[in-house]
Scaffold this motif. Sequence first.
Motif, PDB file in Angstrom:
ATOM      1  N   GLN A  17      10.879   3.515  74.648  1.00 38.47           N
ATOM      2  CA  GLN A  17       9.828   3.978  74.756  1.00 38.47           C
ATOM      3  C   GLN A  17      10.084   5.228  75.978  1.00 38.47           C
TER       4      GLN A  17
ATOM      5  N   ASP B 194       9.486   9.103  76.174  1.00 41.66           N
ATOM      6  CA  ASP B 194       8.643   9.698  77.113  1.00 41.66           C
ATOM      7  C   ASP B 194       9.346  10.620  77.885  1.00 41.66           C
TER       8      ASP B 194
ATOM      9  N   SER C  44       8.355  14.704  78.173  1.00 41.18           N
ATOM     10  CA  SER C  44       8.101  15.222  79.541  1.00 41.18           C
ATOM     11  C   SER C  44       9.037  16.462  79.889  1.00 41.18           C
TER      12      SER C  44
END
Length: 1005
Positions: free
Chosen positions: A267, A271, A275
């Motif tokens: 995860q 992420d 980003s």
Amino acid sequence: MKVVSDRKFGEPPMSPVRTRGLICIVAALYIYARWNFGTLEKLGIPVVEHHPLLGSVRQMYKEVGALNDIKWMHKYGQVFGVYEGRQPQIFICDPELVRLICIKDADYFNSKRQLEYGDPVLNEMPDFQTLEKWKLCRSFLTPAFSSAKIKAMNTPMREATTDYIADIKNSIKNSNKGILEKFAVDESLHTMLTDLITRCVFSIKINDRNDTDNEFSKIVKQLLTPSEDNQWLELVMWSHTFPILRKFVPAIFGNTGIQRFRTIFRQLMDDRRKSGVKKNDVVDMCVEWADQLDTPQMKKENVTELTIMCQALVFFFAGQDQMSTLVATTLYHIATNPEIAKKAYEEVDTVFKKCNGELDHEHIPELVYINACINESLRLYPFFYRTERVCTKDWKNEKHNLTIKKGTVIQFPIWAANRNPEFNEDPEKYDPERWMPENKHKINVYSSTSFGFGPRNCTGIRFATEGMPLVAAYMLRDFKFVIRKDSEIKFIPGGPFFQPHSPIYLDIMERTTGKSVSAQGWNFGVLEELGIPVVEHHHLLGSVKEVYGEPGGPNDTKWMKKYGPIFGVYEGRTPQIFVCDAELIRLICVKDANYFNGKRLLDFGDPLLNEMPEFQPRKSLKPSIVPSLQLPFTSAKIKMMNLPMREATKDYISDIKDTIKMSNKNGVYEKLAVDESIHTMLTDLFTRCAFSIRISGRNNVENEFAKLVRDLINPSEQIPNMTLIQWSHTFPFLRKFTSAPTFNPEVGHKFGKIFKQIMEQRRKSGEKKNDIVDICIEWADKLNTPEMKKFDITEVTILAQALVSFFAGQDQISTLVAITFYYVATNPEIAKKAYDEVDAVFKKHNGIIEHEHLNELLFVNACINESTRLYSFFHRMERICTKDWTNEKYGLHLKKGMVVIMPIWAANRNPEYNENPEKYDPERWMPENKDKLNVYSTTSFGHGPRNCTGMRFATEVMPLLTAYLLRNFKFVGRKDSEIKFKPGGPLFQPHEPIYLDIIDRALEN
């Protein structure tokens, strides 16, 4: 005879073919299991005793592996063999071989075993990858821990540490005690380091950082906590002999934690991709790595997403546990060793002051002593206790006569190698000094293998050496760590790689609240606030049971050995600081004596005994009193006393000779209680010298004066209610209800009556003999003067001075001379030197030893000094802090009223100042060795203004008496000859009679 078969009815018998087949299978398995046995023996190295099939694998799982390796090294040497199941392994503790294998000939040993851990992620651990795969992974990992990256991590490290400290301070405040009790330092640090590592490595903060069960902490706990379910243990052990069994064994590490980590880390990577932020941390590195998985190089070495996750996981859990263990053990040793604590706190305070409270990357090297402490913890307690190599091509070393074939596993047992006594002096001692710059040249760099060496050393070494001193320094800046009864470093079985341990408990308090110590109010906890180790004690009585129930001198020595040269004791509710450090004794007794010029006012149950000078307040020891008490013991007076001393001694010798003649036993006096006999003789000698009178019954142990002193110093038989006496140390008002005082009051009454009669006779005669009687008369004539009234000097005060000089002198001298004879009788070498010297000095001076000749008795004086060092009759002396005192060097801040005890027996046995301290060795006092002695390491007569008044008298009479007796008698040991001490309360150390046989040397031949 009827034979009963186990075969069921109707079941066909096993055919011969099946039977032979089964036998062949068993034989084949047996041969397979033992195929490699004998390999190590052929190399000519010692081999650890082992099971015929399992090898030494049982010790690996059922015993503490690290401690087992040490035991093996001590038993088998620096190179030895171990069979792990059927696999032969060579264990190396020799630093030169470590250097060759890890560095010089690293290309011969550049591989490690590929092991099965029961989970595809863990099977990718970098420590056990093939060489080419490891090189590829290392090329991605190394940049994450470059010098520049480590420097950048200093800020998140400091932030995580200061947040952690704030959490602890809040917990201390919420405790309402000013102290956080039973603080599991290692577990708490483990949780904190979870936060620190995730900030530095993954660039995220943990919301519930102070929760030991936060998500990340739980992952590591599940991963590292050894399973308490032992149902699979036998199968695990047999799998080392038959690897096929590994398929039926559950994962060695916790699958739950691994699966959870995989989910979280995947995860994090997703992420970060979404980003588009670049933080140059391990997550970015793994994202970059994952994007190259389809390249030929990655496919060739079978690098997958699982490989990537394993690198992150291993650094995460290995960093946490290694660092938390080492910082915790460092804080433990600081808490248990005042000298180490003093140096550590001083350095931390200095460095933080210099850097204005912010410990930047550049200031870490200035923590020289803190780094030395961590290096010593790393030497003694590395979390991983073994590292290994696999020989990839045949290797031979003629110097070590060692030939290693390709495929052989080499183990470096880190705990054992770091304790190799050939390269580490006193290897089990925690000694940071060995890592200080001035001593580093003495260290063989390859004798401490905790982070490994060469190409396959620890990737995170830079991270650890930045984080550990930083965390330790911040903790020490803000907190005092205090030892507890249950404080210990206790290791538990944990398998073949890492060494788990039980929680390390300490008490912790803010340094701002624990800097100074007061003796006022309810006092339990006062000593702990000072940061010194405290003797285990009853929660109300303190350690008073030991004071009365055990021999005090040996007990103090036991405490010093356990707690160090500075420790605390609660005598009832009174906190006392025990000092066995020679330099601190010098400060308290001499240099800063004006801060410690009081003593306690104790109640001995009799007004005469309560006026003993040893326990008078400073106000009573005014100039007109102290010089007067010292007058009988000036050099001129002592010189004059030599004659009555000799006369009393000759009379005593004459009495013994008469007894020997009357015994009709060929010149032998059997079972003479030497100490009791000398004690009686000294009654006569002392009354001649101090009171200028002779005792008519001098050779009678029941004469009036001898009985007085004996009754005075055997208090235990005079106390019918010991329990009440003990509780009176906690509740002083109970002293009024004890049926007998500490000393027998009849002694005081009788002595007072006798001495007043002596004074009256002296007044009437008008004679002046310049002795204690004359001085006491002079005092008595001044009792009505304002000066005497101001300080409450009464007739009782005067009598007390005479009484103490009388009984203290007798017992100290008789004990020390008797013990000297005991060692002369039981040690032929000492006896020969003593007799030779005595005979030579008497011959030189025509049979008379006068005052001027005593200095020629070098060896006799050395024997007496050694007896004084080991067996002082008074086993403690004390001082009261009369005004606030601070010493930064020792980290001590004492408030007015604090009791400081110098435990004479223990201080005289401090191994730092006395080599082989329990050995009776007069040679240490001979002129050629005296420069090795620290004068303040032997405190038997005290030091400074309040030292023993009668020291000159004792040092005159003891060698004189000893020499005259040795000139005339030979002392012989008996079966029942021994020095046995018994309980005697908080002041002096009584003993059982010392029995020797005595032979008249004139009749010996």
